[in-house]
Scaffold this motif. Sequence first.
Motif, short mmCIF file in Angstrom:
data_model
loop_
_atom_site.label_atom_id
_atom_site.label_comp_id
_atom_site.label_asym_id
_atom_site.label_seq_id
_atom_site.Cartn_x
_atom_site.Cartn_y
_atom_site.Cartn_z
N ASN B 161 0.87 -1.16 0.00
CA ASN B 161 0.00 0.00 0.00
C ASN B 161 0.91 1.22 0.00
N ALA B 162 1.15 1.77 1.15
CA ALA B 162 2.15 2.84 1.21
C ALA B 162 3.53 2.26 1.31
N LYS B 163 3.58 1.01 1.73
CA LYS B 163 4.87 0.32 1.86
C LYS B 163 4.78 -0.98 1.07
N LEU B 164 5.94 -1.48 0.74
CA LEU B 164 6.01 -2.81 0.10
C LEU B 164 5.75 -3.84 1.19
N GLU B 165 4.79 -4.69 0.95
CA GLU B 165 4.41 -5.63 2.01
C GLU B 165 4.78 -7.07 1.69
N SER B 166 4.70 -7.45 0.45
CA SER B 166 5.07 -8.85 0.14
C SER B 166 5.59 -8.98 -1.28
N ALA B 167 6.31 -10.09 -1.47
CA ALA B 167 6.78 -10.44 -2.82
C ALA B 167 6.58 -11.94 -2.99
N VAL B 168 5.96 -12.31 -4.10
CA VAL B 168 5.70 -13.74 -4.36
C VAL B 168 6.41 -14.12 -5.66
N PHE B 169 7.27 -15.11 -5.57
CA PHE B 169 7.99 -15.58 -6.76
C PHE B 169 7.53 -16.99 -7.09
N LYS B 170 7.18 -17.17 -8.35
CA LYS B 170 6.77 -18.50 -8.78
C LYS B 170 7.76 -19.00 -9.83
N THR B 171 8.03 -20.29 -9.78
CA THR B 171 8.92 -20.88 -10.77
C THR B 171 8.10 -21.69 -11.77
N LYS B 172 8.75 -21.98 -12.90
CA LYS B 172 8.05 -22.65 -14.00
C LYS B 172 7.56 -24.05 -13.59
N ASP B 173 8.35 -24.71 -12.69
CA ASP B 173 8.00 -26.08 -12.33
C ASP B 173 7.00 -26.14 -11.17
N GLY B 174 6.45 -24.98 -10.76
CA GLY B 174 5.42 -24.99 -9.73
C GLY B 174 5.90 -24.60 -8.35
N GLY B 175 7.14 -24.29 -8.20
CA GLY B 175 7.68 -23.85 -6.91
C GLY B 175 7.21 -22.44 -6.59
N ILE B 176 7.15 -22.12 -5.32
CA ILE B 176 6.69 -20.77 -4.94
C ILE B 176 7.44 -20.30 -3.69
N SER B 177 7.77 -19.01 -3.69
CA SER B 177 8.41 -18.39 -2.52
C SER B 177 7.60 -17.15 -2.17
N VAL B 178 7.18 -17.09 -0.95
CA VAL B 178 6.40 -15.91 -0.51
C VAL B 178 7.21 -15.20 0.58
N ILE B 179 7.49 -13.92 0.31
CA ILE B 179 8.27 -13.14 1.29
C ILE B 179 7.36 -12.02 1.81
N GLN B 180 7.24 -11.98 3.11
CA GLN B 180 6.45 -10.93 3.75
C GLN B 180 7.42 -9.93 4.40
N PHE B 181 7.16 -8.63 4.17
CA PHE B 181 8.02 -7.60 4.74
C PHE B 181 7.26 -6.85 5.83
N LYS B 182 7.98 -6.53 6.92
CA LYS B 182 7.40 -5.69 7.96
C LYS B 182 8.42 -4.61 8.28
N GLU B 183 8.06 -3.39 7.92
CA GLU B 183 9.04 -2.32 8.02
C GLU B 183 9.37 -2.00 9.47
N LEU B 184 10.64 -1.77 9.68
CA LEU B 184 11.12 -1.40 11.02
C LEU B 184 11.52 0.07 11.01
N PRO B 185 11.51 0.67 12.21
CA PRO B 185 11.97 2.07 12.25
C PRO B 185 13.44 2.15 11.85
N ARG B 186 13.78 3.19 11.16
CA ARG B 186 15.14 3.40 10.68
C ARG B 186 16.07 3.75 11.82
N VAL B 187 17.21 3.11 11.91
CA VAL B 187 18.20 3.45 12.93
C VAL B 187 19.28 4.26 12.26
N ARG B 188 19.39 5.49 12.64
CA ARG B 188 20.38 6.36 12.00
C ARG B 188 21.63 6.45 12.85
#
Lengths: 973, 188
Positions: B161-188
Amino acid sequence: MSVRRIFAAFAVPVALAVVCASVFFCRSVRFKTSLYDIVGTSAETVPEAVREHSSCLVPIMVSSVDAAAARAAADDLVRRLPVNECASIRYRFDGSAFSTLLELCREHRAGLVSPHDERLLETAEGRRKIARAALRRYYASPVPPLLSPEEDPFCLTDGFVKSLPVSYSGWTQLDGVLTASRDGVFYILIIVELKREMADDPDALIAFKERLDEIFAEARKPSVSINVCGVPLHTAFTAGRCKTEINWLTLISTLFIVLLSTVVFRSFKWLPLLAGLLGVAALAGAAASLILFSTVHVMTFVFGTTVLGLVVDYSFHWLLQDGAECAKTRRNLIISFVTTEISLLPLLLSSLPVLRQSAVFLGTGLAAALAYVLVCYPRPSRCDHMSDSRPVRIPLAVPALAALILISVFGACRARFATDPAAIYRPSAELAESEKILAELSGLNDESCGFLVISGDGSLENLLERESSLGLSDAVPRLSGFLPAFERRMKNYENIVRLYAEHGDRQRENLGVGSLVTHPSPRPWQWNDVPAFASAFISGDNLLIPSAPAPEAELPEGVRFYHLKSILAGMLSELADETGVRLVISMAVMFLALLVLCRCRAIRVIFPSLAALLAVLGVLGFAEENVTLFHLLASFILLGTGVDYTVFLHNGGRAALKPAICSLLTSVVGFGALSFVSFPAVNAFGSVLAVGLPVAFFCALATVPDPEPATEHGASPIGLEVLFAVYRIFGLMVLHAFAGCFGFFMWLFSRDVRRASPSPRKVIAFTHSLADKLVVMANGSNMPVVETDGSSDARRFIDDVAAKRGVFVLSSHCGTVEVLSALGTCDVAFHAWMEFERTSVFNRFYLRHAKREKVTIHPISSFGPETVFTAGDLIDAGDCLVMAGDRGAGRKRKVRFGSGEIELSEGAFRFARALGHPVYFAACVSEGGRRYRAVIRRLPTENLDVMIKVYADVLYGVVSAYPHQWFKWERGR
Amino acid sequence: MKRIWFIGAVFACGCAAAAEIPDSCVCALRRALDSRAVWTMERRFAGSVRTLSTTGTVECVIGNRIEWKVLHPFVSSVSMTTNAMVFLDEDGERVKNLDDLPYYREIRKRTDSFARGNADAFDGLFEMNVDIRPDGVWSLEMKPENRAMRRLFSSATLEGNAKLESAVFKTKDGGISVIQFKELPRVR
């Protein structure tokens, strides 16, 4: 000109053209164009693998400071490239190569492991690390593996692919294209591979280059540069430039020949014959080359065109000759042809295919042209104003010649021989610059650019084993990097089996897969296993690795390092040496041939050619131009042509000057024009001939010998010695038989002799007469028996001689007057005078063998006052003087001779009268065997006219009675 | 090499569509390039009987580095800096020079270009399909145009939405990888 000759003149070129075309279409003759093919095709020296490697590749570099602009321009350029001429365009690696690689890995995954994993597989701890690293990769990396965990639970294929080099010779694959950077400029490499047949077709290459130039002009953007190089473009550039230049020069030379012919002949009617001659020479040469060789280098035809400059000389010499001198001109043409062929002979034995082909082309072309001239050309009509056989003299010839030779020697000392390939092959500056950029970006230079060539018995596995045994760095791209040798894969396979046994089950559980696919046992590589992207490492049945120089001693059997520049330089050096030796052999053989043909004049004949060669060397020395292989090649032509000038100028007198000058002009314009051609090989050819031919001509003029008398044509000192030896050993009978046979065969085989004497009887009688002359001169045994006709004049003659009153005998060329001394009446000596130079062969023989007791011949250079005084003294002392009344120099007197007229030399009659002694006509005619009859008449001396008339009447009487013993051979009788 | 491809691809996927996707999506992706997050990856290979789960963190600093850390089940990290790539795991630290990794250099270059505002930096890499729901959640599906990249995954779908939340990668042979992101506060 007869209809038969006209037909032959047109039919022969047409027939040759048909033969040429038939051979061209029936035999699949290949035309070679590359530099390697000029210097040799020996696989020992430069293997096919190296020669053919880059003969079809055209690297194109698109560059810009802005990578995106370069990429856009490269994309645009690739779309425009002519695909029909290309076997492939290697630009963007769109994944097909990667797919091929993965398929290869999947099929042969047992053994295909990275060097890092290979080391780890050796130990149990290493195998544990591999298993653990694979788990990390499967769990932790967001990147999916190349193969599924069932197929590759230990990620060995990922490791193998990762270990493959991503850059090749300085070029890095970036977003699917090969790129490099230098000084802030971004380069993209596109490699166009032309179709094989294109590389062998210079015309197609020229057209391709022109098309490429157009495409570049369209694709070039302000901020983008395009550089291109490659062997095909070098060939196209050189061939195109040579073609244009040679077309122009041929046009100019042809126009010059036409113009000169028109001026010289004052007619256009000979032009068709001239064109026919050029056509016959070129077609015959081409046909012979096509028949004898399966591959012909295009340079053969370039050198072959020189045959045109040579054969046009034949035309001039034949058509400008005096009609009465046909035999002499024919002889000169044949000598000229033979000497030129001899000069070409050593080239036939050369190891250079181009030289052998050129020798065949030139040799056949010359032979065909000579035959065409002798058979098809008309016999010129008689033209007395040209039959001037006086020698040509040029003032201050000797000092000029000496100065020329001195200067030439000085210059020749400064000459240097070059073996640098650049000396015979100068590429365009643009292509050379592109090549330099490509070499620099590829991390190469002249010194490091070489190839390791691995050859074997045709088995790919053996080649890979040899390649692996070299211990090359992993950074060196090579085939065994993609296809490890069988032995290595077997070892890996055994370790992988251990890995599966030790960690397979646990790995399966950790990865959550049902079962693992077992690895098939490796098998030896076959040629069809080689993926397309790795084909660049293969050339023929050899493996090729671009490499830095490697010491020969450290290389295993079947592996050799080839540094192209050094190889070419070495080959050129060897070939220059070989050609030099052949030139010397050619000179020696030619000198021997001239010794046979021209005897003692051989040195004089070959001298102009040698002087011309020296002068050429001198000019090259002064010009600081290096002497190359092609200068030496042109020397063969110079040697042959120089001898031609000498043969014609020395034998033809002033009559030969005009055709010789025409010949020189056409040759200098034709060959000299070649010196303006930018291709160094052709340029060298032109320079040598443009300088050498005028020098040879001048030297030939400067060394023209004094003329030989026409009367002694064919006289041979050896022949006379043989005759004399026959006489001394076998006696007069055998000598007569021998001389008779000789005369008969001479009549039988010589057209000129038959023309002079339609019946052989006269010739046989002449040879008998010569034999008897020898016997009398030698005062030997079996002297001829001479009897008088018993007339009162004869008795009076005998009395006058016996009384030593001193008589003057006006002899003739009827019979053999020398036998008069055998009359046996007394011991009075007979004296005669002969011009030494005019009859030098006979005089030399006489001085060697004559006893000079009864007959004394006085050799003189001219009949001057001292001769007159000597003659007066001798006749006053009672000796007999003999002088011919029917031939001699000076004023002639025409008198009646039977129903016709005869020209008699007035001087002899005046001299006979002036001495104040009795004057007799005497002619000794043979009556068979040793018997001679002396016809003697006293001549009245009171009145010169009467004296000459009586002489003519008596001579006519004798000639009428003995027509076969009147040995007067001059023209017109 | 593949890892670099992939990490680059994660960002490149979204960036490639930048020219045609909504501003909110572009903003979210650019934000992702300069943020810190916790991720969870669920991966299932074709033919496997269970899912592999991994967790870790990712930290991106525009023009400086991208650090991908794995915390569970193995501890490892990979950092992409301006001139090298640093791997750290139980076998120790390994540094790969930029010159040995042309793909990395290319990805870095494109990513930096995108972060600087060049919306066309990833043009021509993917065939994309954008879907925006009424609640503002966007979904970006991308199919690689490059055949070599297609060997790695057949499609990638980013969602946020305002942030990137997930990425889903699918392979030709039917494999799948789902990555969920949860943003953390920036440490400067």
